[in-house]
Design a protein around this motif. Structure first.
Motif, PDB file in Angstrom:
ATOM      1  N   PHE A 155     -55.230 -10.612  -7.426  1.00 27.15           N
ATOM      2  CA  PHE A 155     -55.176 -11.914  -8.070  1.00 27.15           C
ATOM      3  C   PHE A 155     -54.818 -11.759  -9.552  1.00 27.15           C
ATOM      4  O   PHE A 155     -55.088 -10.734 -10.168  1.00 27.15           O
ATOM      5  CB  PHE A 155     -56.549 -12.606  -8.013  1.00 27.15           C
ATOM      6  N   TYR A 190     -55.612 -14.257 -12.988  1.00 26.11           N
ATOM      7  CA  TYR A 190     -56.228 -15.452 -13.537  1.00 26.11           C
ATOM      8  C   TYR A 190     -55.886 -15.549 -15.020  1.00 26.11           C
ATOM      9  O   TYR A 190     -55.742 -14.549 -15.710  1.00 26.11           O
ATOM     10  CB  TYR A 190     -57.754 -15.407 -13.399  1.00 26.11           C
ATOM     11  N   GLN A 203     -57.322 -17.211 -18.638  1.00 24.96           N
ATOM     12  CA  GLN A 203     -58.502 -17.777 -19.283  1.00 24.96           C
ATOM     13  C   GLN A 203     -58.115 -18.246 -20.677  1.00 24.96           C
ATOM     14  O   GLN A 203     -58.074 -17.460 -21.623  1.00 24.96           O
ATOM     15  CB  GLN A 203     -59.645 -16.766 -19.347  1.00 24.96           C
ATOM     16  N   SER A 234     -60.569 -22.364 -23.929  1.00 26.57           N
ATOM     17  CA  SER A 234     -61.619 -23.265 -23.431  1.00 26.57           C
ATOM     18  C   SER A 234     -62.573 -22.551 -22.474  1.00 26.57           C
ATOM     19  O   SER A 234     -63.673 -23.037 -22.229  1.00 26.57           O
ATOM     20  CB  SER A 234     -60.996 -24.470 -22.739  1.00 26.57           C
ATOM     21  N   GLY A 235     -62.157 -21.414 -21.924  1.00 27.68           N
ATOM     22  CA  GLY A 235     -63.083 -20.581 -21.166  1.00 27.68           C
ATOM     23  C   GLY A 235     -62.976 -20.603 -19.654  1.00 27.68           C
ATOM     24  O   GLY A 235     -63.485 -19.684 -19.002  1.00 27.68           O
ATOM     25  N   GLU A 236     -62.374 -21.622 -19.079  1.00 29.29           N
ATOM     26  CA  GLU A 236     -62.341 -21.646 -17.615  1.00 29.29           C
ATOM     27  C   GLU A 236     -61.334 -20.625 -17.095  1.00 29.29           C
ATOM     28  O   GLU A 236     -60.386 -20.275 -17.773  1.00 29.29           O
ATOM     29  CB  GLU A 236     -62.008 -23.044 -17.087  1.00 29.29           C
ATOM     30  N   LEU A 237     -61.558 -20.144 -15.898  1.00 28.20           N
ATOM     31  CA  LEU A 237     -60.639 -19.207 -15.248  1.00 28.20           C
ATOM     32  C   LEU A 237     -59.678 -19.998 -14.372  1.00 28.20           C
ATOM     33  O   LEU A 237     -60.100 -20.679 -13.444  1.00 28.20           O
ATOM     34  CB  LEU A 237     -61.407 -18.190 -14.411  1.00 28.20           C
ATOM     35  N   PHE A 266     -56.443 -11.991 -16.624  1.00 26.76           N
ATOM     36  CA  PHE A 266     -57.214 -11.025 -15.847  1.00 26.76           C
ATOM     37  C   PHE A 266     -56.529 -10.747 -14.524  1.00 26.76           C
ATOM     38  O   PHE A 266     -56.096 -11.668 -13.828  1.00 26.76           O
ATOM     39  CB  PHE A 266     -58.621 -11.557 -15.559  1.00 26.76           C
ATOM     40  N   LEU A 290     -64.876 -10.148  -5.668  1.00 29.39           N
ATOM     41  CA  LEU A 290     -63.753 -10.107  -6.599  1.00 29.39           C
ATOM     42  C   LEU A 290     -64.139  -9.252  -7.792  1.00 29.39           C
ATOM     43  O   LEU A 290     -65.131  -9.526  -8.465  1.00 29.39           O
ATOM     44  CB  LEU A 290     -63.438 -11.531  -7.048  1.00 29.39           C
ATOM     45  N   THR A 291     -63.369  -8.170  -8.033  1.00 22.94           N
ATOM     46  CA  THR A 291     -63.616  -7.286  -9.165  1.00 22.94           C
ATOM     47  C   THR A 291     -62.501  -7.450 -10.181  1.00 22.94           C
ATOM     48  O   THR A 291     -61.329  -7.319  -9.845  1.00 22.94           O
ATOM     49  CB  THR A 291     -63.680  -5.820  -8.701  1.00 22.94           C
ATOM     50  N   PHE A 292     -62.884  -7.705 -11.423  1.00 24.32           N
ATOM     51  CA  PHE A 292     -61.919  -7.999 -12.476  1.00 24.32           C
ATOM     52  C   PHE A 292     -61.628  -6.786 -13.351  1.00 24.32           C
ATOM     53  O   PHE A 292     -62.490  -5.918 -13.547  1.00 24.32           O
ATOM     54  CB  PHE A 292     -62.461  -9.097 -13.395  1.00 24.32           C
ATOM     55  N   GLY A 293     -60.423  -6.762 -13.911  1.00 22.83           N
ATOM     56  CA  GLY A 293     -60.126  -5.851 -15.002  1.00 22.83           C
ATOM     57  C   GLY A 293     -60.711  -6.398 -16.288  1.00 22.83           C
ATOM     58  O   GLY A 293     -61.317  -7.482 -16.300  1.00 22.83           O
ATOM     59  N   LYS A 294     -60.506  -5.670 -17.396  1.00 24.29           N
ATOM     60  CA  LYS A 294     -61.089  -6.092 -18.664  1.00 24.29           C
ATOM     61  C   LYS A 294     -60.273  -7.173 -19.363  1.00 24.29           C
ATOM     62  O   LYS A 294     -60.713  -7.743 -20.353  1.00 24.29           O
ATOM     63  CB  LYS A 294     -61.260  -4.893 -19.586  1.00 24.29           C
TER      64      LYS A 294
END
Lengths: 115, 116
Positions: B35, B37, B39, B42-45, B91, B104-108
């Motif tokens: 995936f 995403y 951000q 405003s903060g939402e993904l 991300f 779900l594992t995210f990168g930094k």
């Protein structure tokens, strides 16, 4: 379709105080996730629910964090007592059944500042 | 174990430049999903794209394109003719499809700054 609702939007507390966050997932979504996002990092999974059961809480600091999802709908995440390092954005997400083809929808998050 | 690496912490470009965000992943599973995403401040993904491990076709959506290469375990994201509104943290994330439940594992993340 309404999105994932979270409240409060912002919270400032002193260390050693307690705090609770609320999440209302998309209607019909069986899987609910709580993620912690520390500034400058990617979200990290804290806990995952399938309906009202926990399927993964391996990264939840259980000495101070707790979460519940009564009746398999809304969920609350609690921190007691809070530490300075808990300052972060707490994101709630939901999924139809926890399988990636159906995707994940995130709420706007709760920004916690511990002073 | 799964891991997502976004080596670029921050990228700055001038409007109308093209920019590529890199993502390298590690997984032992043969069935998995990737995936991207966005951000904004405003903060939402915001969900951008989902790709499963059996579909290596590149995808283009307007100014966005994605290059998935299993041979190098990479899933790179290119923005063509960048705009100021593209400024955000991006991300890359990995989800393995197990018989049970997936996570779900995210990168930094990579912070993209587009200046006028």
């Amino acid at each position: 379709e309404a999105g994932v609702a979270q409240s409060p939007r912002y919270k400032i507390i002193e260390k050693r105080q307690s705090v609770a966050f609320w999440c209302n997932p998309i209607s019909g979504h069986a899987t609910l996730y709580w993620y912690q996002q520390i500034l400058g990092q990617g979200p990290k999974l804290l806990i995952q629910f399938q309906n009202n059961g926990v399927v993964d809480d391996s990264q939840l600091p259980k000495d101070r964090f707790s979460a519940e999802r009564l009746k398999g709908v809304d969920s609350t995440l609690k921190i007691q007592p809070a530490k300075l390092e808990d300052s972060a954005v707490y994101l709630c997400a939901s999924s139809l059944d926890g399988q990636p083809p159906h995707g994940y929808t995130f709420g706007s998050g709760t920004r916690l500042t511990v002073v | 174990a799964q891991k997502v690496t976004q080596a670029q912490t921050e990228i700055s470009v001038v409007e109308k430049e093209d920019v590529t965000l890199d993502c390298v992943y590690e997984t032992r599973d043969t069935t998995y999903y990737l995936f991207w995403y966005k951000q904004p401040p405003s903060g939402e993904l915001v969900f951008l794209i989902r790709r499963n491990s059996f579909d290596e076709q590149n995808e283009i959506s307007g100014r966005y394109s994605w290059n998935f290469q299993k041979s190098t375990s990479s899933f790179n994201f290119t923005i063509t003719a960048s705009q100021v509104v593209d400024s955000a943290v991006y991300f890359c994330a990995l989800s393995e499809r197990n018989s049970g439940y997936s996570t779900l594992t995210f990168g930094k993340g990579t912070m993209l700054l587009v200046s006028p």
